[in-house]
Every structure is written in structure tokens, then in C-alpha cells.
Design a protein around this motif. Structure first.
Motif, mmCIF file in Angstrom:
data_model
loop_
_atom_site.group_PDB
_atom_site.id
_atom_site.type_symbol
_atom_site.label_atom_id
_atom_site.label_comp_id
_atom_site.label_asym_id
_atom_site.label_seq_id
_atom_site.Cartn_x
_atom_site.Cartn_y
_atom_site.Cartn_z
ATOM 1 N N GLN A 29 0.839 -1.193 0.000
ATOM 2 C CA GLN A 29 0.000 0.000 0.000
ATOM 3 C C GLN A 29 0.874 1.243 0.000
ATOM 4 O O GLN A 29 1.906 1.293 0.668
ATOM 5 C CB GLN A 29 -0.908 -0.005 1.235
ATOM 6 N N ALA A 30 0.438 2.220 -0.737
ATOM 7 C CA ALA A 30 1.219 3.446 -0.865
ATOM 8 C C ALA A 30 0.332 4.649 -0.578
ATOM 9 O O ALA A 30 -0.526 4.995 -1.389
ATOM 10 C CB ALA A 30 1.816 3.550 -2.268
ATOM 11 N N THR A 31 0.534 5.258 0.563
ATOM 12 C CA THR A 31 -0.235 6.460 0.877
ATOM 13 C C THR A 31 0.306 7.659 0.103
ATOM 14 O O THR A 31 -0.373 8.664 -0.055
ATOM 15 C CB THR A 31 -0.183 6.770 2.379
ATOM 16 N N ASN A 51 -1.141 12.171 -2.733
ATOM 17 C CA ASN A 51 -1.465 11.748 -1.375
ATOM 18 C C ASN A 51 -2.832 11.080 -1.347
ATOM 19 O O ASN A 51 -3.825 11.669 -1.781
ATOM 20 C CB ASN A 51 -1.480 12.957 -0.437
ATOM 21 N N GLU A 52 -2.869 9.871 -0.840
ATOM 22 C CA GLU A 52 -4.113 9.123 -0.794
ATOM 23 C C GLU A 52 -5.140 9.839 0.075
ATOM 24 O O GLU A 52 -4.845 10.205 1.227
ATOM 25 C CB GLU A 52 -3.862 7.705 -0.260
ATOM 26 N N GLY A 53 -6.283 10.095 -0.489
ATOM 27 C CA GLY A 53 -7.373 10.699 0.266
ATOM 28 C C GLY A 53 -7.302 12.202 0.412
ATOM 29 O O GLY A 53 -8.165 12.797 1.072
ATOM 30 N N SER A 54 -6.308 12.825 -0.166
ATOM 31 C CA SER A 54 -6.226 14.281 -0.087
ATOM 32 C C SER A 54 -5.638 14.836 -1.378
ATOM 33 O O SER A 54 -5.277 14.094 -2.285
ATOM 34 C CB SER A 54 -5.390 14.719 1.114
ATOM 35 N N LYS A 55 -5.536 16.150 -1.430
ATOM 36 C CA LYS A 55 -5.058 16.779 -2.663
ATOM 37 C C LYS A 55 -3.571 16.527 -2.867
ATOM 38 O O LYS A 55 -2.798 16.429 -1.910
ATOM 39 C CB LYS A 55 -5.309 18.285 -2.598
ATOM 40 N N ALA A 56 -3.193 16.492 -4.119
ATOM 41 C CA ALA A 56 -1.778 16.337 -4.453
ATOM 42 C C ALA A 56 -1.030 17.633 -4.160
ATOM 43 O O ALA A 56 -1.603 18.714 -4.177
ATOM 44 C CB ALA A 56 -1.631 15.962 -5.923
ATOM 45 N N THR A 57 0.242 17.483 -3.909
ATOM 46 C CA THR A 57 1.127 18.636 -3.699
ATOM 47 C C THR A 57 1.963 18.820 -4.951
ATOM 48 O O THR A 57 2.738 17.935 -5.315
ATOM 49 C CB THR A 57 2.059 18.389 -2.493
ATOM 50 N N TYR A 58 1.818 19.950 -5.598
ATOM 51 C CA TYR A 58 2.504 20.197 -6.859
ATOM 52 C C TYR A 58 3.780 20.998 -6.643
ATOM 53 O O TYR A 58 3.845 21.876 -5.792
ATOM 54 C CB TYR A 58 1.584 20.963 -7.820
ATOM 55 N N ALA A 72 -7.028 7.793 -5.364
ATOM 56 C CA ALA A 72 -8.303 7.387 -4.790
ATOM 57 C C ALA A 72 -8.199 6.199 -3.848
ATOM 58 O O ALA A 72 -9.064 5.984 -3.008
ATOM 59 C CB ALA A 72 -9.295 7.067 -5.903
ATOM 60 N N SER A 73 -7.147 5.408 -3.997
ATOM 61 C CA SER A 73 -7.016 4.249 -3.121
ATOM 62 C C SER A 73 -5.548 4.094 -2.733
ATOM 63 O O SER A 73 -4.680 4.796 -3.238
ATOM 64 C CB SER A 73 -7.499 2.983 -3.831
ATOM 65 N N LEU A 74 -5.291 3.170 -1.841
ATOM 66 C CA LEU A 74 -3.926 2.975 -1.355
ATOM 67 C C LEU A 74 -3.025 2.271 -2.360
ATOM 68 O O LEU A 74 -1.843 2.088 -2.103
ATOM 69 C CB LEU A 74 -3.957 2.170 -0.050
ATOM 70 N N THR A 75 -3.590 1.865 -3.485
ATOM 71 C CA THR A 75 -2.777 1.179 -4.480
ATOM 72 C C THR A 75 -2.842 1.819 -5.863
ATOM 73 O O THR A 75 -2.253 1.306 -6.810
ATOM 74 C CB THR A 75 -3.213 -0.303 -4.623
ATOM 75 N N LEU A 76 -3.524 2.942 -5.980
ATOM 76 C CA LEU A 76 -3.687 3.525 -7.309
ATOM 77 C C LEU A 76 -3.621 5.042 -7.274
ATOM 78 O O LEU A 76 -4.328 5.701 -6.519
ATOM 79 C CB LEU A 76 -5.017 3.102 -7.924
ATOM 80 N N SER A 77 -2.748 5.576 -8.116
ATOM 81 C CA SER A 77 -2.705 7.011 -8.362
ATOM 82 C C SER A 77 -2.796 7.223 -9.866
ATOM 83 O O SER A 77 -2.223 6.438 -10.631
ATOM 84 C CB SER A 77 -1.405 7.617 -7.830
#
Lengths: 116, 113
Positions: A29-31, A51-58, A72-77
């Protein structure tokens, strides 16, 4: 061992279309996942931290509305290049940390985007 | 961001040793890495070293770290044609930066028979 998989490995699209690239952690799993961009014969430049469950940091200079990231999930970006133009043609690579003690990252195989 | 510098090209004969050098500027670097990229492929982690270490050896690979001079090197013993690739030096502050890596531009290693 831990594997990070990207899809598609190659994509060719017309100017103005949107392209989605997926990055999956296969047995862990990758948060957090990182998206890099590599121009020909150049180094990898960090685009954003997903970041899983929150906005990305650009990173500075990376257009948020252009490069949409969803974790959206701990295994997919996913990275979506919206309204792609020829200057967006590049090699996009994702990575995920697998060991918090060493900071070791595993990288995906990369996705080569060509915008006509 | 902080700079990571590498020489761009290195050519060696098969069987010789290769030494790829890297300098970095971030004194907060916690982990330093060497990655290998073959043509058209993603990155493969070769080895890494903690900033509190001076040397790490892993089979044909030897990593030397001079923290005072912020200098990192990768020595490949008995270099083979299959070692021809681009080698990237990278550093991270670790958890403070979320393990985001800062890469050098890569050294293109050419191994000739």
C-alpha cells in the motif's frame, strides 16, 4: 519484491485530448506516490506528490489544472494530462516509497506520451 | 531545489572499472541513491547509502560518500557491456521531504568491447 506498475507504457494522442496514466502498487500500500517527468536526455523532474485521500502537492511551475492527479485508493494514483499539446510529450514515471526506514522508492516502468 | 551534479558521459573498456561521480549541495540529504536506466525503460534502484555511512559495497558495486565534500561516487568493478546505461545520482532529505528525490542529470556509461 515490491512492484510499481504503470499503464499505458506508450500512448499517442491528438492535440487537445486528455490522457490518463495509471500507477499501481502491486503488493503493497502506498499512501504517497510521486510523479516525475523526464525530457529526452535529461534528468527526472518531480512534478507532484500524490497523497491518498487528499489533494496532491505540486512542485513550483507545474500546472495543477493541466496535470490532474487523483489518489483514490492505497494502491492507485492517476495522472491525467488534460488538453494535451505537443510540448506535453514526455516520459512520465511514478514511484512509491516501500520502506520508511530507507526511503527506498520503487519506480514504475514509465509512460511515454506523444502528442501529435 | 537543491542541485545534484554529475558528469554527462563516461566510456570504459569491458573488464575495466567504472567510476561515476556525483556532487550535491543539500546538507540535509539523508539518503543517497544510484539508479540505472536502460534505453526506453524505467528506473532500477542499484544501491543506496545513508548519510552517516562512508562506504557501501554490494557485489560489483562500491559506493563512496564524502559527506564533508558532498561527493558521492559509484564504482562498478569488471564493467560489462550490459552495464551500458544512464546512471542517476539522487538524494532526499527523507521524511522531511516525504522522500521526494532530487535527481542529477544522469551519466551515460558506454562500455566498449
Amino acid at each position: 519484491g515490491a512492484v510499481v506498475s504503470q499503464h499505458p507504457s506508450r500512448v499517442i494522442c491528438k492535440s487537445g485530448t486528455s490522457v490518463k496514466i495509471e500507477c499501481r502498487s502491486l503488493d503493497f500500500q502506498a499512501t504517497t506516490m510521486f510523479w516525475y517527468r523526464q525530457f529526452p536526455k535529461q534528468s527526472l523532474m518531480l512534478m507532484a506528490t500524490s497523497n491518498e485521500g487528499s489533494k496532491a502537492t505540486y512542485e513550483q511551475g507545474v500546472e495543477k489544472d493541466k496535470f490532474l492527479i487523483n489518489h483514490a485508493s492505497l494502491t492507485l494514483s492517476t495522472l491525467t494530462v488534460t488538453s494535451a499539446h505537443p510540448e506535453d510529450s514526455s516520459f512520465y514515471i511514478c514511484s512509491a516509497p516501500v520502506d520508511s526506514n530507507t526511503g527506498e522508492l520503487f519506480f514504475g516502468e514509465g509512460s511515454r506520451l506523444t502528442v501529435l | 531545489g537543491e542541485d545534484v551534479e554529475q558528469s554527462l558521459f563516461l566510456s570504459v573498456r569491458e573488464g575495466d572499472s567504472s567510476v561515476i561521480n556525483c556532487t550535491y549541495t543539500d546538507s540535509s540529504s539523508t539518503y543517497l541513491y544510484w539508479y540505472k536506466q536502460e534505453p526506453g525503460a524505467g528506473l532500477q534502484l542499484l544501491t543506496y547509502i545513508f548519510s552517516n555511512m562512508d562506504m557501501k559495497q554490494d557485489q560489483r558495486l562500491t559506493v563512496l560518500l564524502n559527506k564533508k565534500d558532498k561527493h558521492l561516487s559509484l564504482r562498478i568493478a569488471d564493467t560489462q557491456t550490459g552495464d551500458s546505461a544512464i546512471y542517476f545520482c539522487a538524494e532526499t532529505e527523507g521524511s522531511n521531504s516525504g522522500y521526494a528525490l532530487n535527481f542529477g542529470k544522469g551519466t551515460s556509461l558506454l562500455v566498449t568491447p
